[in-house]
Motif scaffolding. Structure first.
Motif, PDB file in Angstrom:
ATOM      1  N   THR A 116       0.797  -1.230   0.000  1.00 19.32           N
ATOM      2  CA  THR A 116       0.000   0.000   0.000  1.00 19.32           C
ATOM      3  C   THR A 116       0.829   1.279   0.000  1.00 19.32           C
ATOM      4  O   THR A 116       0.287   2.360  -0.248  1.00 19.32           O
ATOM      5  N   GLY A 117       2.123   1.184   0.315  1.00 19.83           N
ATOM      6  CA  GLY A 117       2.935   2.389   0.411  1.00 19.83           C
ATOM      7  C   GLY A 117       2.762   3.140   1.724  1.00 19.83           C
ATOM      8  O   GLY A 117       3.246   4.269   1.852  1.00 19.83           O
ATOM      9  N   VAL A 118       2.077   2.535   2.691  1.00 22.90           N
ATOM     10  CA  VAL A 118       1.863   3.185   3.986  1.00 22.90           C
ATOM     11  C   VAL A 118       2.252   2.199   5.092  1.00 22.90           C
ATOM     12  O   VAL A 118       1.760   1.072   5.126  1.00 22.90           O
ATOM     13  N   ALA A 119       3.150   2.649   5.984  1.00 19.93           N
ATOM     14  CA  ALA A 119       3.517   1.854   7.157  1.00 19.93           C
ATOM     15  C   ALA A 119       3.389   2.734   8.392  1.00 19.93           C
ATOM     16  O   ALA A 119       3.868   3.872   8.407  1.00 19.93           O
ATOM     17  N   ALA A 120       2.718   2.218   9.421  1.00 15.64           N
ATOM     18  CA  ALA A 120       2.510   2.995  10.637  1.00 15.64           C
ATOM     19  C   ALA A 120       3.836   3.434  11.254  1.00 15.64           C
ATOM     20  O   ALA A 120       3.931   4.520  11.833  1.00 15.64           O
ATOM     21  N   TYR A 121       4.852   2.609  11.122  1.00 14.30           N
ATOM     22  CA  TYR A 121       6.175   2.942  11.675  1.00 14.30           C
ATOM     23  C   TYR A 121       6.647   4.313  11.209  1.00 14.30           C
ATOM     24  O   TYR A 121       7.192   5.102  11.991  1.00 14.30           O
ATOM     25  N   ASN A 122       6.455   4.615   9.920  1.00 11.35           N
ATOM     26  CA  ASN A 122       6.960   5.879   9.379  1.00 11.35           C
ATOM     27  C   ASN A 122       6.277   7.075  10.033  1.00 11.35           C
ATOM     28  O   ASN A 122       6.919   8.094  10.321  1.00 11.35           O
ATOM     29  N   SER A 123       4.976   6.975  10.280  1.00 13.24           N
ATOM     30  CA  SER A 123       4.255   8.077  10.935  1.00 13.24           C
ATOM     31  C   SER A 123       4.656   8.196  12.396  1.00 13.24           C
ATOM     32  O   SER A 123       4.810   9.305  12.929  1.00 13.24           O
ATOM     33  N   LEU A 124       4.837   7.060  13.064  1.00  6.56           N
ATOM     34  CA  LEU A 124       5.177   7.084  14.490  1.00  6.56           C
ATOM     35  C   LEU A 124       6.594   7.607  14.717  1.00  6.56           C
ATOM     36  O   LEU A 124       6.843   8.388  15.644  1.00  6.56           O
ATOM     37  N   LEU A 125       7.535   7.179  13.866  1.00  9.88           N
ATOM     38  CA  LEU A 125       8.898   7.691  13.974  1.00  9.88           C
ATOM     39  C   LEU A 125       8.912   9.196  13.729  1.00  9.88           C
ATOM     40  O   LEU A 125       9.551   9.957  14.474  1.00  9.88           O
ATOM     41  N   TYR A 126       8.198   9.648  12.709  1.00  6.85           N
ATOM     42  CA  TYR A 126       8.125  11.074  12.411  1.00  6.85           C
ATOM     43  C   TYR A 126       7.530  11.848  13.581  1.00  6.85           C
ATOM     44  O   TYR A 126       8.055  12.899  13.986  1.00  6.85           O
ATOM     45  N   ALA A 127       6.482  11.321  14.195  1.00  6.93           N
ATOM     46  CA  ALA A 127       5.852  11.989  15.342  1.00  6.93           C
ATOM     47  C   ALA A 127       6.818  12.090  16.520  1.00  6.93           C
ATOM     48  O   ALA A 127       6.927  13.127  17.183  1.00  6.93           O
ATOM     49  N   MET A 128       7.537  11.009  16.788  1.00  8.52           N
ATOM     50  CA  MET A 128       8.490  11.022  17.892  1.00  8.52           C
ATOM     51  C   MET A 128       9.575  12.065  17.663  1.00  8.52           C
ATOM     52  O   MET A 128       9.949  12.832  18.566  1.00  8.52           O
ATOM     53  N   VAL A 129      10.097  12.135  16.447  1.00  6.84           N
ATOM     54  CA  VAL A 129      11.184  13.068  16.147  1.00  6.84           C
ATOM     55  C   VAL A 129      10.671  14.506  16.147  1.00  6.84           C
ATOM     56  O   VAL A 129      11.389  15.428  16.570  1.00  6.84           O
ATOM     57  N   LEU A 130       9.435  14.736  15.716  1.00  6.20           N
ATOM     58  CA  LEU A 130       8.844  16.075  15.813  1.00  6.20           C
ATOM     59  C   LEU A 130       8.856  16.573  17.254  1.00  6.20           C
ATOM     60  O   LEU A 130       9.141  17.752  17.528  1.00  6.20           O
ATOM     61  N   GLN A 131       8.559  15.693  18.182  1.00  2.28           N
ATOM     62  CA  GLN A 131       8.535  16.092  19.596  1.00  2.28           C
ATOM     63  C   GLN A 131       9.939  16.447  20.087  1.00  2.28           C
ATOM     64  O   GLN A 131      10.116  17.412  20.848  1.00  2.28           O
ATOM     65  N   ARG A 132      10.952  15.698  19.636  1.00  2.00           N
ATOM     66  CA  ARG A 132      12.330  16.031  20.025  1.00  2.00           C
ATOM     67  C   ARG A 132      12.752  17.356  19.383  1.00  2.00           C
ATOM     68  O   ARG A 132      13.447  18.167  20.003  1.00  2.00           O
ATOM     69  N   ALA A 133      12.322  17.578  18.157  1.00  2.00           N
ATOM     70  CA  ALA A 133      12.664  18.832  17.485  1.00  2.00           C
ATOM     71  C   ALA A 133      11.976  20.014  18.158  1.00  2.00           C
ATOM     72  O   ALA A 133      12.527  21.127  18.181  1.00  2.00           O
ATOM     73  N   ALA A 134      10.790  19.794  18.699  1.00  2.00           N
ATOM     74  CA  ALA A 134      10.118  20.860  19.442  1.00  2.00           C
ATOM     75  C   ALA A 134      10.968  21.285  20.637  1.00  2.00           C
ATOM     76  O   ALA A 134      11.050  22.478  20.965  1.00  2.00           O
ATOM     77  N   GLU A 135      11.621  20.334  21.276  1.00  2.00           N
ATOM     78  CA  GLU A 135      12.499  20.664  22.398  1.00  2.00           C
ATOM     79  C   GLU A 135      13.738  21.425  21.914  1.00  2.00           C
ATOM     80  O   GLU A 135      14.235  22.323  22.613  1.00  2.00           O
TER      81      GLU A 135
ATOM     82  N   TYR B  71       5.469  22.026  15.679  1.00  2.00           N
ATOM     83  CA  TYR B  71       5.956  20.649  15.648  1.00  2.00           C
ATOM     84  C   TYR B  71       5.128  19.751  16.567  1.00  2.00           C
ATOM     85  O   TYR B  71       4.825  18.599  16.225  1.00  2.00           O
ATOM     86  N   ARG B  72       4.758  20.254  17.728  1.00  2.00           N
ATOM     87  CA  ARG B  72       3.959  19.434  18.641  1.00  2.00           C
ATOM     88  C   ARG B  72       2.565  19.174  18.068  1.00  2.00           C
ATOM     89  O   ARG B  72       2.016  18.076  18.228  1.00  2.00           O
ATOM     90  N   GLN B  73       2.006  20.140  17.408  1.00  2.00           N
ATOM     91  CA  GLN B  73       0.693  19.945  16.789  1.00  2.00           C
ATOM     92  C   GLN B  73       0.766  18.898  15.678  1.00  2.00           C
ATOM     93  O   GLN B  73      -0.128  18.063  15.539  1.00  2.00           O
ATOM     94  N   ARG B  74       1.824  18.952  14.893  1.00  2.00           N
ATOM     95  CA  ARG B  74       1.992  17.945  13.837  1.00  2.00           C
ATOM     96  C   ARG B  74       2.109  16.547  14.449  1.00  2.00           C
ATOM     97  O   ARG B  74       1.511  15.584  13.950  1.00  2.00           O
ATOM     98  N   ALA B  75       2.890  16.429  15.517  1.00  2.00           N
ATOM     99  CA  ALA B  75       3.063  15.125  16.168  1.00  2.00           C
ATOM    100  C   ALA B  75       1.738  14.610  16.710  1.00  2.00           C
ATOM    101  O   ALA B  75       1.404  13.419  16.550  1.00  2.00           O
ATOM    102  N   ASP B  76       0.960  15.480  17.346  1.00  2.00           N
ATOM    103  CA  ASP B  76      -0.337  15.069  17.883  1.00  2.00           C
ATOM    104  C   ASP B  76      -1.252  14.567  16.771  1.00  2.00           C
ATOM    105  O   ASP B  76      -1.954  13.551  16.927  1.00  2.00           O
ATOM    106  N   ALA B  77      -1.253  15.273  15.639  1.00  2.00           N
ATOM    107  CA  ALA B  77      -2.125  14.880  14.524  1.00  2.00           C
ATOM    108  C   ALA B  77      -1.725  13.515  13.964  1.00  2.00           C
ATOM    109  O   ALA B  77      -2.586  12.682  13.641  1.00  2.00           O
TER     110      ALA B  77
END
Length: 798
Positions: free
Chosen positions: A554-573, A587-593
């Motif tokens: 399908t071209g979609v893996a949950a891992y990619n979204s979860l990794l991106y969300a985690m890194v967004l939170q670190r970048a917010a810091e 960045y935090r809003q993007r991670a939450d979404a």
């Protein structure tokens, strides 16, 4: 570097900078300098080359470089050659390897579109610069083997350093002040002739080397394991290796082989001294370990490999790269030395010798160990079994540190962002030396592409397949450095690259709010997992491997979204650290979404599935759902419990077990699962590894930096010393006393030396510098403030 005293980049005239078969050639340079007396003040010279050089003064090797880089930041070395100079004639010489630009060469070594060698400085008051007065000559005795000869049992040919040597063509005494035949040598020519009226710069922008020179420490092998039926005997070989003044003689007309071992896997420059042996052929095979015999010597494609006891020389076989040397020495007393140009990675060596008309005498076999000179200031006092793991992890990390961090020293020697993030973090647990870490962070920043991503591995001499998620691990490098060093200037310098990476991912968020497919030429690598193995010989090649099946469909893996969300939170810091509050919120809003989208489309009530519509689940998806905050609190703890208890889901390999540890820590299950998790490393120790392996799927590398993760567990989890605020000015102390009944550790941080210790049934004592705060102390712990001495930004351990 502008102050070059008129030095020119020089090269061999009429040099053919291409060959359809060979990856490169060697060129020799020399210059005689006459001095009235031995210098008494430092004689500094500066030197660089494209692609690599070894510099000699009066026949003594004084430098090896240039430090790996890219043309816009091409490094030079500065060396004090005073101890090697004397009154009279002195010879400064260099052996330069040029990788041809039309071929990849060794993939981690970049090169410009033209070759060159440059040197400048003062020697005893005499100005010495490269110009047309230098002599040069092509070294016809060495030929780098072509890729057509590569043995694909070893995987892809990332390195092009195996040599075929004919010592009859070697130049005698070319790098010393002794007499040598210079009749065929030619005056050098400018490597980059100026173009009149054109605003053209040299292809290399010179910068001073940012890391120390790598030491070359003399070492001996520990003995011979087995030899052919022909003499000499095994004990003769062992005596030779141990330096017992024993020479080994192979009589004329014999075929002999011997397998020898070093005490551990190592990276080093080999040294062989031979005499006699006219027309003798010597093959030198370097191997990490013994493994299952595949019943073939070589293969045009990879074969399944199996490794168990790495020292099982009775039943196993050595596979590795080979150098071939032909001797032409009719004088039985004259010694001939052979030393491969590049360092070799080995634990075992197989020497195969075929003599012809005269006996061969082997006078010496030794090596000079080399790796980054990391000064380890962290000291631990832990149980013996765990201490063995600690020592092996340190050796693993060191062997993956040279002029860059490397994924593995044997096969690739490439600096990857995912691997590098962990290697940098493990380094911070051991030392306050972040010079190589800073170099790594900058190099990935310099690799930015026009689509916002960074190169997956860099420096790199080819246009390589990109793994988009690896760019996110570079953002984690910045966060780790911020927490351990608190350098706002570094964060400000690179924060623009962070937003570029994120924009690439943001452009791929689909209607469901999830990260969708990457570009066709990208590789959506997640991890080396047995259940995800594909066929690299298929139409998509390696891009079919190490990818969750749902992504292939399908071209979609949950891992990619979860990794991106985690890194967004670190970048917010990161952004909060440099007072960019609007970007922090964004960045935090993007991670939450992203987390909300994953919960909506990928949670089946029990586990997070690998993607929308998938039935498959894997450990990776559960772990990163916890680390990203897609699930929290008791729900996260129960999810992690179910994950650890599951009997058949695909598991994280050595590359990602670090993140399993983090999820266990976050959910309060760390102490319950630690011993089970550590079985991976205990098993490798039981299999006689002296470094920790890449994975247990392909059984390729026996030394991979990402497998040194117990370093972090011992320092940050078992002893519980972590930075609570950027720069480690505030300590979070949460030791795991259920796992360590008694412990003692000294740990250096920017503000001074800390130590933590406790005895069985006793209180915990933390010693820290006076200006360090503690955010959390366990009940009953005692904080003792101490004075510490600093020298600049370095901490003096007194």
């Amino acid at each position: 570097m502008d102050n070059r005293n008129g030095a020119k980049w020089i090269w061999l005239p009429h040099f053919q900078d291409a060959d359809p078969k060979l990856p490169g050639k060697f060129v020799l340079f020399r210059k005689s300098v006459s001095l009235p007396s031995s210098p008494t003040t430092p004689c500094l010279i500066h030197v660089s080359a494209d692609t690599r050089y070894r510099l000699y003064v009066n026949g003594v090797s004084v430098a090896f470089g240039p430090c790996k880089s890219y043309p816009q930041r091409w490094f030079y070395e500065t060396i004090d050659i005073t101890p090697h100079l004397h009154a009279g004639t002195n010879v400064i010489a260099a052996k330069v390897l040029r990788f041809f630009p039309a071929q990849t060469g060794s993939t981690s070594m970049m090169k410009a579109n033209v070759p060159g060698f440059i040197l400048w400085g003062e020697v005893g008051g005499v100005k010495v610069v490269t110009d047309e007065n230098w002599l040069c000559h092509e070294d016809e005795s060495i030929e780098l083997k072509s890729r057509a000869e590569w043995n694909y049992i070893l995987g892809p040919p990332f390195l092009s350093l195996d040599e075929r040597v004919d010592l009859s063509k070697a130049e005698s005494n070319w790098h010393s002040s002794d007499s040598c035949d210079l009749s065929r040598w030619k005056p050098a020519v400018p490597a980059v002739p100026p173009v009149k009226m054109m605003p053209v710069l040299e292809p290399w922008k010179l910068h001073e080397r940012p890391i120390p020179l790598l030491p070359e420490v003399p070492q001996k092998f520990v003995g011979a394991l087995r030899t052919s039926d022909s003499s000499p005997a095994l004990q003769e070989w062992t005596d030779l290796l141990l330096g017992e003044e024993q020479h080994v003689v192979v009589q004329a007309g014999q075929t002999v082989w011997v397998e020898i071992e070093a005490s551990t896997l190592t990276t080093g420059f080999l040294e062989f001294d031979f005499s006699g042996g006219t027309e003798t052929e010597v093959a030198i095979l370097y191997a990490e370990s013994y493994e299952k015999d595949l019943n073939v010597d070589s293969s045009p494609f990879p074969l399944p490999r199996l490794k168990g006891d790495r020292r099982d020389w009775q039943n196993g076989r050595l596979y590795g790269n080979e150098d071939h040397v032909v001797l032409h020495n009719s004088d039985s007393e004259q010694s001939k030395r052979y030393e491969p140009f590049w360092f070799r990675t080995f634990r075992f060596i197989r020497l195969s010798i075929v003599t012809q008309s005269t006996p061969l005498t082997i006078r010496r076999i030794a090596y000079r160990e080399t790796h980054y000179p990391l000064e380890i200031t962290t000291k631990v006092d832990i149980p013996a079994k765990l201490n063995g793991i600690w020592d092996t992890c340190i050796r693993t990390l060191k062997l993956c540190m040279h002029e860059t961090y490397e994924d593995c020293p044997f096969y690739e020697q490439n600096q990857f962002a995912m691997d590098g993030r962990l290697q940098l973090l493990f380094t911070y647990q051991l030392s306050r030396d972040d010079r190589l870490a800073r170099k790594t962070i900058h190099e990935f920043y310099a690799s930015r592409r026009d689509d916002g991503l960074l190169e997956t591995n860099y420096p790199v001499s080819m246009r390589a397949i990109n793994i988009p998620q690896f760019s996110l691990f570079w953002v984690l490098m910045l966060h780790d450095h911020m927490m351990h060093f608190g350098d706002k200037g570094l964060v400000r310098r690179y924060i623009g690259g962070v937003d570029g990476v994120f924009q690439h991912f943001e452009e791929r968020v689909n209607r469901d709010g999830l990260v969708g497919a990457f570009d066709e030429e990208c590789w959506a690598f997640v991890d080396w997992v047995q259940e995800w193995q594909g066929d690299p010989r298929g139409p998509k090649g390696i891009r079919e491997m190490a990818v969750p099946p749902i992504y292939k469909r399908t071209g979609v893996a949950a891992y990619n979204s979860l990794l991106y969300a985690m890194v967004l939170q670190r970048a917010a810091e990161l952004c909060m650290f440099i007072a960019r509050e609007d970007t922090t919120r964004e960045y935090r809003q993007r991670a939450d979404a992203l987390n909300e989208a994953v919960v909506k489309h990928c949670f089946n009530g029990t586990f997070f599935v690998d993607g929308p519509g998938a039935e498959e689940i894997c450990e990776h998806t559960q772990v990163f759902a916890i680390l990203s905050g897609a699930t929290t609190g008791e729900e996260a703890t129960r999810l992690m419990q179910r994950t650890m208890e599951h009997k058949s889901m695909p598991r994280c390999s050595y590359a990602t077990k670090f993140y399993v540890f983090r999820a266990l820590s976050k959910t309060g299950l760390y102490e319950d699962c630690f011993k089970g998790m550590m079985q991976t490393w205990y098993k490798m120790s039981e299999q006689n590894l002296t470094t920790f392996a890449e994975d247990d799927v392909g059984f390729r590398s026996d030394c991979h930096g990402w497998s040194a993760s117990p370093i972090y567990e011992i320092v940050a989890e078992l002893h519980g010393v972590r930075p609570a605020r950027p720069g480690f000015g505030v300590i979070d102390l949460r030791p795991r006393r259920k796992l360590l009944e008694a412990a003692q550790m000294r740990f250096s941080i920017p503000k001074g030396v800390t130590s933590v210790q406790w005895e069985k049934d006793g209180g915990i004592e933390l010693e820290a510098a006076e200006d360090i705060d503690v955010e959390y102390l366990p009940p009953g712990a005692r904080l003792k403030k101490i004075m510490c001495t600093r020298t600049g930004q370095r901490t003096s351990l007194e």
